[in-house]
Design a protein around this motif. Structure first.
Motif, short mmCIF file in Angstrom:
data_model
loop_
_atom_site.label_atom_id
_atom_site.label_comp_id
_atom_site.label_asym_id
_atom_site.label_seq_id
_atom_site.Cartn_x
_atom_site.Cartn_y
_atom_site.Cartn_z
N ILE A 169 0.86 -1.19 0.00
CA ILE A 169 0.00 0.00 0.00
C ILE A 169 0.89 1.24 0.00
N PRO A 226 1.94 3.94 1.82
CA PRO A 226 1.63 4.14 3.25
C PRO A 226 1.06 5.52 3.51
N ASN A 248 -7.42 2.61 -2.78
CA ASN A 248 -7.50 1.39 -1.99
C ASN A 248 -8.60 0.45 -2.47
N ASP A 295 -7.72 -3.32 -3.41
CA ASP A 295 -8.47 -4.41 -2.79
C ASP A 295 -9.12 -5.31 -3.84
N TRP A 302 -1.40 -8.10 1.06
CA TRP A 302 -1.46 -6.67 0.82
C TRP A 302 -0.80 -6.00 2.02
N VAL A 335 0.45 -3.41 4.56
CA VAL A 335 -0.15 -2.15 5.00
C VAL A 335 0.70 -1.50 6.08
N ILE A 391 -5.98 3.83 9.16
CA ILE A 391 -6.00 2.37 9.07
C ILE A 391 -7.39 1.85 9.43
N LEU A 442 -9.63 2.37 6.55
CA LEU A 442 -9.47 1.36 5.50
C LEU A 442 -10.31 0.14 5.83
N CYS A 497 -11.19 -3.07 3.12
CA CYS A 497 -9.89 -3.42 2.55
C CYS A 497 -9.31 -4.65 3.24
N CYS A 548 -6.32 -5.79 3.81
CA CYS A 548 -4.88 -5.68 4.04
C CYS A 548 -4.45 -6.66 5.12
N PHE A 577 -3.52 -6.63 8.10
CA PHE A 577 -3.48 -5.69 9.23
C PHE A 577 -2.68 -6.22 10.43
N GLU A 628 1.05 -4.84 10.46
CA GLU A 628 1.14 -3.43 10.08
C GLU A 628 2.56 -2.90 10.32
#
Length: 927
Positions: free
Chosen positions: A69, A71, A86, A90, A105, A107, A155, A158, A163, A165, A167, A170
């Motif tokens: 991503i 950032p 995004n 996604d 993905w 993030v 975040i 998102l 999304c 991601c 997570f 992170e």
RNA sequence: GGGCGAUUGGCGCAGCGGUAGCGCAGGUGCUUUACACGCACAAGGCCGGGGGUUCAAAUCCCUCAUCGCCCACCA
């Protein structure tokens, strides 16, 4: 083996959906995104689907799929650009995941040096304090606190977009492992001479009190003035007593150390020959007059005042002529002691005062208006001061060369391709990059100085003492440009440079597949990632594709900005329409060439209505499955419901679905998000809902095999459509899919398999498509005729169809077999189709490709109106035929056009001929 | 000063070499086994102007106009 049957499911191969689960069939009447989205996201998150192995569903044999991503800044809040970018990432990520690829993905957030420092300073200012009051250590601590408090806002946003991601892992550009990467890069470049310290003119923001890189300066055209000032000569030359210089910045004259003229400017040759000098007004400094190629004699007065300390060009001129550099401003752009009696004034005050002083002395020649571009700080919009100072630079040309080659050779491909030209232009004219910032928040430059012996060096580890003499050392006070850290994002987030982790990670998962970004950071970020990645990772590029997405503008085409107040808040859109609608609406507008004018009314309503349509079509399907037993309708090994083609309508929808899956197959769809979204939309709405669901109603009514087939196909087609829609609209599709008895044992659509076009290929059926096309033509003709004459849609009318095409007999059979459909969809009374049918009296005629449709209208219609209509129709056809005949009469066309095109023209002409004949006959008949 | 993009029905956009499509708005008619955030049916366009290439141009080339972006050290 097809994907539909090679289920790698974890729960075995029994048919899992049966009538037991029918409790879940009832869907609430209205789709309510608000209540559905959050729990679904939590389910996905808790199930571990966001990690690379996708909770065990990923197939390690398949090529991995990684996106990093861009950032977001920790100071950022989600704006429309993020929402769009995004959404696209996604869509790609979710599709790859459904294809079974190990997908990640990546993030995280960016510490955003200047932006964050400004925020924290504002906070301190509210308490009446400056960063100097609290000191560096406490200030940095305050920045960390600020980050902990607000840094994850975006975040969380998102997540509300859906999304997917990773997570759990992170990253943050100030993490300790990330810091290690930065140190390694700096030290390596330092040791190899790519990083150096220079005393140069840089872009200085006097409000942020830091240097900025060239690309961090935003130029804005402003109407200013060109002041023409008289500079008296020390000794008159002939009758020349002064010369005139033109300047947009009179206040900088306090630091003038020369006057330059063009070498071929005859106006000044006498002065040059005489070696004349100027006595600088107000400062009483004697400065030289000289020639330099830099001067354009056409501009201004042809004489340029040279201020080496306050203008980048003047700096270079000054170096060529060995001029003194007199800095007249403090770091806040206030006149310093070098400015004599003007000391203590701001730039603006000094300008007025200097001009006034010239006027008083009779040295102000004249003033003219002048438009020019003025640089502003990209963070606080303050006017940039070109300022002389010691800064760190990266030598770019060596780094740029391989990065240019990589794009030239398509190791990295931009989408749309034209952005590559922008990239090349910048890279080929690249200038050294000023990387030091006079800030406190950021990665401190790892250079250490020994004041005792004069040693200086860069070090990966913090140094206490001088490696040469053992005395105490001090570290450089400056921090690195934030983009210096962002350039490492694709690999520093994945373990680099720690050998233990990055070797295995990056060997498998690098380069990443796609980088999606806004165009304004192609230079600031994209180019630098390519350069640093190639330098540190053995020539590997960081990503294969770069998507440069459209800029989101307001409905009038203006850039959205805080100052204009025309921004749209994505969270507001999510609240109002749902995340799926926002995503779909945005994706629908991505076309590759145009920026995205965002008109909420137009875009969101279309997308929201589509979501509702999906919801209600699904309700219809589920409502009609009371007696459906998936275990009787599935593939024995996989347990998944398979289609069953009994009627032409069944064959038709499966064929249409197959074409859609082929279009979305890998390599076909590329990054044309708008095209894909539109295909999904029109398949779902205009084919599945408008026609197949309507056809299915009569099949469902008939019971038996026809009913069973309709149920299976409704489930199968809806299931397939949901899979393909899922990347765009993850929530609503998941919600429906989990209630649909599709027989798939996967626990979530997120990890269900992507429809494999090879499997669907067998469903393609041209015959069925033609049959349904004809059926639809009859239905439409009947409806249109009723509408035209104000006959109630419910009124049954008798219809006779004469089939005239090559497959006349077959077409008639097909239509006759669809009587139930015709009754249900068009309220047809008696019906007859045949190749030899004759027109009944008092009937309306509709000529369709290969069909003549007669609709019995006795007692309903004013035949004069019908006559007029037929005449209009006839005129139209005659016109069309003329055009085609003209074409066919053209020898060039016959000689050069494609055979298929000529054949088409011929058959069109034949058809038109026939239509005209028929229409003429009908007209005569009525008359 | 250079470069790039856009210009298609009232509005927002597709299409990018074979006789114009979508959505919204507007029109007419509809409680039809889900959906009025719906259904059906109509209406609406010399595809910015001009030139060229081609058998054929909204689509390719040139040029002009308008709008918008980016790059550029002219004081």
């Amino acid at each position: 083996m097809s994907e539909l049957t090679n289920d790698v499911s974890v729960t075995g191969s029994e048919c899992t959906a049966s009538s037991e689960s029918l409790a879940g069939l009832e869907l609430p009447k209205n789709y309510d995104p608000g209540t559905i989205e959050e729990p679904l996201f939590k389910k996905w998150f808790d199930s571990g689907y966001f990690s690379r192995n996708v909770a065990g569903f990923a197939d390690e044999q398949k090529p991995s799929y990684t996106i990093v991503i861009p950032p977001p800044n920790i100071t950022g809040v989600l704006h429309m650009g993020h929402a769009l970018n995004n959404t696209l990432q996604d869509i790609l990520t979710r599709k790859a995941r459904m294809q079974g690829r190990p997908t990640r993905w990546v993030v995280g957030t960016d510490h955003a040096g200047i932006a964050t420092q400004n925020k924290v300073e504002q906070k301190l200012a509210a308490e009446g304090k400056t960063r100097f009051d609290v000191g560096r250590e406490a200030f940095v601590e305050a920045c960390w606190q600020w980050r902990d408090e607000y840094g994850s806002t975006i975040i969380e946003q998102l997540k509300s977009m859906g999304c997917s991601c990773d997570f759990e892992h992170e990253k943050f550009t100030m993490d300790s492992d990330y810091a290690a990467a930065i140190r390694k890069v700096f030290v390596d470049w330092f040791d190899n001479g790519l990083v150096y310290k220079g005393h140069r003119i840089i872009n200085w923001c006097p409000r942020c009190t830091t240097a900025l890189a060239d690309d961090e300066v935003e130029h804005v055209d402003e109407t200013g003035h060109l002041w023409h000032l008289r500079y008296p000569l020390v000794e008159p030359v002939g009758d020349i007593e002064y010369l005139v210089v033109a300047t947009t910045r009179p206040e900088t004259m306090l630091g003038d150390t020369g006057v330059a003229v063009s070498p071929d400017d005859e106006r000044y040759s006498a002065l040059i020959d005489a070696g004349a000098q100027v006595k600088l007004p107000l400062m009483d400094r004697i400065i030289p007059i000289f020639t330099d190629e830099y001067v354009d004699k056409e501009f201004g007065s042809g004489a340029v005042k040279i201020t080496p300390a306050h203008d980048a060009n003047d700096f270079e001129v000054g170096q060529r002529h060995d001029l003194e550099q007199i800095n007249v401003f403090t770091e806040e752009a206030v006149v310093n002691a070098n400015g004599g009696r003007f000391e203590g004034m701001t730039r603006e005050e000094a300008r007025e005062a200097v001009v006034a002083a010239f006027e008083e002395l009779g040295l102000l020649d004249h003033i003219e208006e002048h438009d020019h571009a003025v640089g502003h700080c990209y963070r606080c919009n303050t006017t940039i001061e070109p300022w002389l100072s010691d800064q760190w630079f990266v030598k770019m040309s060596e780094l740029a060369a391989p990065a240019i080659k990589a794009v030239r050779e398509n190791q990295v491909v931009f989408h749309p391709k034209r952005w590559e030209n922008i990239y090349f232009h910048w890279m080929e004219n690249i200038r050294d990059w000023c990387i030091s910032r006079q800030l406190w928040w950021g990665h401190r430059i790892p250079v250490f100085y020994c004041d005792t012996c004069g040693w200086m060096g860069a070090s990966v580890e913090d140094l206490e003492v001088c490696p040469k003499c053992g005395a105490a050392v001090r570290q450089d006070e400056d921090v690195l440009d934030t983009w210096f850290s962002s350039q490492l994002w694709p690999f520093a987030t994945q373990g680099w440079p720690s050998e233990a982790t990055w070797k295995q990670e990056l060997d498998h998962y690098y380069p990443t597949q796609v980088l999606s970004t806004a165009r304004d950071i192609i230079f600031l970020w994209v180019a630098r990632m390519i350069m640093s990645s190639m330098y540190f990772l053995d020539g590997k590029v960081p990503f294969e594709d770069v998507i440069v997405h459209p800029t989101v503008l307001d409905k009038y085409g203006n850039i959205m900005s805080k100052s204009r107040g025309n921004g749209v808040d994505p969270l507001q859109l999510i609240n109002t329409y749902g995340a799926d609608s926002m995503r779909f609406g945005l994706a629908l507008q991505v076309t590759g060439s145009q920026d995205l004018k965002f008109d909420e009314e137009k875009i969101m309503i279309m997308a929201r209505n589509f979501a509702t349509k999906i919801w209600n079509a699904s309700r219809f399907v589920l409502m009609n499955l009371k007696d459906f037993d998936a275990s009787q309708a599935c593939d024995e090994t996989s347990g998944k419901v398979t289609p069953l083609a009994v009627t032409d309508a069944d064959r038709w929808i499966l064929s249409r679905l197959a074409r859609l899956t082929a279009q979305l197959a890998d390599g076909q769809d590329g990054y044309d998000f708008g095209v894909i979204a539109r295909s999904l939309y029109s398949f779902f709405w205009n084919e599945f809902c408008d026609w197949y669901i309507e056809f299915s109603k009569s099949q469902l009514n008939q019971g038996g095999t026809e009913r069973a087939a309709a149920q299976r196909n409704l489930v199968f087609v809806l299931d397939s459509a949901l899979r393909m829609l899922h990347p765009f609209m993850p929530f609503i599709t998941e919600e429906i899919w989990t209630r649909l008895p599709h027989g798939d044992s996967r626990p979530s659509l997120m990890v269900a398999e992507w429809p494999n076009s090879a499997y669907f290929n067998d469903f393609i059926d041209d015959q069925a498509e033609l049959a349904i096309e004809q059926l639809c033509a009859v239905v439409t003709a009947v409806r249109a005729t009723k509408a035209r004459y104000g006959i109630s849609p419910k009124q049954p009318l008798d219809v006779v169809v004469k089939t005239t095409g090559d497959h006349a007999l077959n077409a008639a059979d097909v239509l006759n077999s669809q009587l139930e459909q015709l009754k249900s969809m068009a309220r047809v009374g008696n019906f007859e189709a045949s190749a030899t049918a004759v027109k009944p009296a008092h009937s309306s005629v509709t000529i369709q490709a290969a069909l003549e449709i007669y609709i019995q209208l006795e007692g309903f219609v004013d035949f004069d109106a019908e006559k007029a209509r037929l005449q209009k129709e006839l005129d139209k056809k005659v016109g069309e035929l003329e055009k085609i005949n003209k074409k066919l009469g053209n020898e060039g066309f016959l000689a050069k056009a494609d055979v298929a095109i000529i054949e088409k023209a011929k058959s069109d002409a034949a058809e038109l001929d026939k239509s005209i004949e028929q229409l003429t006959e009908q007209l005569a008949d009525i008359g």
